[in-house]
Design a protein around this motif. Structure first.
Motif, PDB file in Angstrom:
ATOM      1  N   LYS A  94       0.800  -1.221   0.000  1.00  0.00           N
ATOM      2  CA  LYS A  94       0.000   0.000   0.000  1.00  0.00           C
ATOM      3  C   LYS A  94       0.836   1.275   0.000  1.00  0.00           C
ATOM      4  O   LYS A  94       0.378   2.340   0.419  1.00  0.00           O
ATOM      5  N   VAL A  95       2.070   1.185  -0.477  1.00  0.00           N
ATOM      6  CA  VAL A  95       2.943   2.360  -0.605  1.00  0.00           C
ATOM      7  C   VAL A  95       3.542   2.369  -2.001  1.00  0.00           C
ATOM      8  O   VAL A  95       4.129   1.377  -2.444  1.00  0.00           O
ATOM      9  N   GLY A  96       3.377   3.478  -2.699  1.00  0.00           N
ATOM     10  CA  GLY A  96       3.951   3.620  -4.020  1.00  0.00           C
ATOM     11  C   GLY A  96       5.209   4.463  -3.986  1.00  0.00           C
ATOM     12  O   GLY A  96       5.271   5.476  -3.274  1.00  0.00           O
ATOM     13  N   GLY A  97       6.206   4.057  -4.743  1.00  0.00           N
ATOM     14  CA  GLY A  97       7.431   4.829  -4.873  1.00  0.00           C
ATOM     15  C   GLY A  97       7.564   5.373  -6.282  1.00  0.00           C
ATOM     16  O   GLY A  97       7.248   4.691  -7.257  1.00  0.00           O
ATOM     17  N   LEU A  98       8.006   6.614  -6.389  1.00  0.00           N
ATOM     18  CA  LEU A  98       8.278   7.234  -7.682  1.00  0.00           C
ATOM     19  C   LEU A  98       9.776   7.494  -7.725  1.00  0.00           C
ATOM     20  O   LEU A  98      10.303   8.264  -6.919  1.00  0.00           O
ATOM     21  N   SER A  99      10.471   6.828  -8.656  1.00  0.00           N
ATOM     22  CA  SER A  99      11.925   6.865  -8.682  1.00  0.00           C
ATOM     23  C   SER A  99      12.466   7.513  -9.948  1.00  0.00           C
ATOM     24  O   SER A  99      11.848   7.437 -11.012  1.00  0.00           O
ATOM     25  N   SER A 100      13.628   8.129  -9.815  1.00  0.00           N
ATOM     26  CA  SER A 100      14.326   8.685 -10.973  1.00  0.00           C
ATOM     27  C   SER A 100      15.646   7.953 -11.161  1.00  0.00           C
ATOM     28  O   SER A 100      16.274   7.506 -10.193  1.00  0.00           O
ATOM     29  N   PHE A 101      16.049   7.819 -12.434  1.00  0.00           N
ATOM     30  CA  PHE A 101      17.273   7.112 -12.796  1.00  0.00           C
ATOM     31  C   PHE A 101      17.994   7.901 -13.882  1.00  0.00           C
ATOM     32  O   PHE A 101      17.368   8.511 -14.736  1.00  0.00           O
ATOM     33  N   ARG A 102      19.307   7.849 -13.876  1.00  0.00           N
ATOM     34  CA  ARG A 102      20.092   8.344 -14.999  1.00  0.00           C
ATOM     35  C   ARG A 102      20.325   7.183 -15.952  1.00  0.00           C
ATOM     36  O   ARG A 102      20.683   6.070 -15.535  1.00  0.00           O
ATOM     37  N   ILE A 103      20.095   7.421 -17.257  1.00  0.00           N
ATOM     38  CA  ILE A 103      20.332   6.393 -18.267  1.00  0.00           C
ATOM     39  C   ILE A 103      21.803   6.436 -18.668  1.00  0.00           C
ATOM     40  O   ILE A 103      22.302   7.463 -19.131  1.00  0.00           O
ATOM     41  N   GLU A 104      22.492   5.315 -18.469  1.00  0.00           N
ATOM     42  CA  GLU A 104      23.910   5.250 -18.789  1.00  0.00           C
ATOM     43  C   GLU A 104      24.122   4.876 -20.260  1.00  0.00           C
ATOM     44  O   GLU A 104      23.189   4.434 -20.946  1.00  0.00           O
ATOM     45  N   ALA A 105      25.342   5.049 -20.737  1.00  0.00           N
ATOM     46  CA  ALA A 105      25.655   4.755 -22.139  1.00  0.00           C
ATOM     47  C   ALA A 105      25.397   3.293 -22.480  1.00  0.00           C
ATOM     48  O   ALA A 105      25.119   2.953 -23.630  1.00  0.00           O
ATOM     49  N   SER A 106      25.468   2.416 -21.494  1.00  0.00           N
ATOM     50  CA  SER A 106      25.227   0.990 -21.694  1.00  0.00           C
ATOM     51  C   SER A 106      23.747   0.643 -21.721  1.00  0.00           C
ATOM     52  O   SER A 106      23.393  -0.493 -22.030  1.00  0.00           O
ATOM     53  N   GLY A 107      22.893   1.616 -21.384  1.00  0.00           N
ATOM     54  CA  GLY A 107      21.466   1.354 -21.254  1.00  0.00           C
ATOM     55  C   GLY A 107      21.059   1.039 -19.837  1.00  0.00           C
ATOM     56  O   GLY A 107      19.860   1.016 -19.524  1.00  0.00           O
ATOM     57  N   ASP A 108      22.035   0.791 -18.949  1.00  0.00           N
ATOM     58  CA  ASP A 108      21.713   0.509 -17.561  1.00  0.00           C
ATOM     59  C   ASP A 108      21.183   1.761 -16.867  1.00  0.00           C
ATOM     60  O   ASP A 108      21.340   2.894 -17.371  1.00  0.00           O
ATOM     61  N   LEU A 109      20.570   1.560 -15.717  1.00  0.00           N
ATOM     62  CA  LEU A 109      19.945   2.645 -14.975  1.00  0.00           C
ATOM     63  C   LEU A 109      20.691   2.899 -13.672  1.00  0.00           C
ATOM     64  O   LEU A 109      20.911   1.968 -12.888  1.00  0.00           O
ATOM     65  N   HIS A 110      21.056   4.150 -13.458  1.00  0.00           N
ATOM     66  CA  HIS A 110      21.706   4.536 -12.209  1.00  0.00           C
ATOM     67  C   HIS A 110      20.670   5.222 -11.315  1.00  0.00           C
ATOM     68  O   HIS A 110      20.177   6.298 -11.644  1.00  0.00           O
ATOM     69  N   PRO A 111      20.289   4.624 -10.174  1.00  0.00           N
ATOM     70  CA  PRO A 111      19.253   5.213  -9.314  1.00  0.00           C
ATOM     71  C   PRO A 111      19.687   6.567  -8.754  1.00  0.00           C
ATOM     72  O   PRO A 111      20.830   6.748  -8.330  1.00  0.00           O
TER      73      PRO A 111
END
Length: 382
Positions: A94-111
């Protein structure tokens, strides 16, 4: 870091999936990756990423970029420089999180960071045109939240927290408000929220400098009783808007007033053929191509199919064709950057599949490109 997550749990969750944090974000190639949200809950579930091959309309190196529970919908920045991805997901019962990530050159996500809200499901997301404001409607709680996006991609605390009220005539679906879709007006002055539960499209003024939402005058567009407005998109000319209505299986064309923010109904077309099973059908997504000549929609439940409409000189829709989905629940779809393909998230088939598209006629053809994504619910280029 938000208090809902400990530092240890956050780092352990992301370390296995973020492997390129030291690479310069500015080097991230544009639109070379596809990101997929899902509504699944279990090991291996989360935001998926794959490399896009435009020449063949295929994906490769499909993997989980960030492990999370039910990251149902995504939003991705498009400005030059560092690019960011935003996702709603469940951080606790019952808790929602809204997260942001940086998109790296590899396509991976940096929180980067996460903010939370009770009972939030973040059923849809949209960045404003400055990409400094993020708007998040919530179906279950009938709320609309907004926050600022910093130049580093980090999210502020919520700026606006709006509780919708009212109900519609269908007891099984409309006993309470259900904010389902968000659209930003072409001039970035207004935010429109499709409320499936009250048959209204809410209209708010947007302060792009602060991310604050305030009621417009008029405060909403009244849709047909029992129609259940789901998602809305603007035509490239900025004068027309189209709402796909889940409960009565229709698409409504409206005139948009940039001066007042008001919507005025023009016409409505059914998504089902005459005698179709409206009670058991749910119309879904709506997308217009860059030329403004073709609109795509879908049916789910009673029949599983994609719809192609021609947009006439006055904005009216004419059905061109129905394409079998060969799966269940086209919850979301998007055109490839060159518009030669339509990528479809088939939620109940646990699959993302790719349809070839004739850019002149709009005709869709199912290809053999199909990829396993549990509870696939969103697909975007990043």
């Amino acid at each position: 870091m938000n208090s809902m997550w400990t530092r240890r749990s956050f780092l352990s969750l992301s370390a296995a999936t973020v492997v390129a944090a030291s690479l310069p974000a500015e080097a991230a190639p544009k639109d070379n990756f596809v990101y997929m949200g899902c509504t699944a809950h279990g090991p291996g579930d989360g935001i998926h990423v794959a490399r896009w091959h435009a020449e063949t309309g295929t994906l490769s190196d499909l993997r989980v970029a960030f492990a999370a529970a039910s990251p149902g919908f995504l939003a991705i920045s498009k400005r030059p420089g560092p690019r960011f991805l935003f996702s709603g997901h469940q951080t606790a019962p019952k808790v929602g999180g809204l997260s942001s990530f940086r998109i790296e050159a590899s396509g991976d996500l940096h929180p980067l960071n996460t903010i939370t809200a009770p009972n939030a499901d973040f059923v849809h997301l949209a960045l404003d045109h400055t990409e400094r404001c993020l708007i998040a409607p919530n179906y279950g709680s009938g709320t609309v939240l907004s926050c600022k996006v910093g130049s580093d991609g980090r999210l502020s605390d919520f700026v606006s927290k709006i509780q919708l009220t009212g109900h519609g005539p269908i007891a099984s679906r409309q006993t309470a408000p259900h904010a389902h879709g968000v659209a930003i007006s072409p001039d970035n002055r207004f935010v429109l929220i499709n409320d499936l539960g009250t048959d209204r499209i809410m209209i708010y003024k947007l302060n792009a400098a602060t991310a604050e939402l305030t009621p417009n005058d008029p405060p909403y567009f009244t849709a047909a009783p029992g129609s259940g407005p789901r998602h809305l998109t603007f035509h490239p000319n900025g004068r027309w808007a189209y709402s796909i209505n889940e409960l009565d299986s229709t698409i409504t064309q409206m005139h948009w007033s940039a001066k007042t923010g008001a919507l005025t109904a023009v016409s409505s077309v059914p998504t089902l053929p005459p005698g179709g099973d409206v009670v058991n059908n749910r119309a879904g997504e709506v997308v217009i191509d860059a030329s403004g000549r073709l609109l795509y929609g879908c049916n789910r439940g009673a029949v599983e199919e994609l719809l192609t409409f021609a947009i006439g000189s006055e904005g009216r829709l004419t059905l061109l064709g129905r394409t079998p989905l060969d799966g269940k629940e086209a919850r979301h779809f998007t055109l490839s950057p060159d518009e030669k393909y339509l990528l479809v998230a088939k939620q109940f088939s646990d699959q993302v599949s790719i349809f070839a598209r004739d850019r002149k006629t709009g005709t869709l053809t199912q290809t053999s490109a199909r990829y396993s994504v549990p509870g696939a619910s969103c697909v975007l280029f990043g």
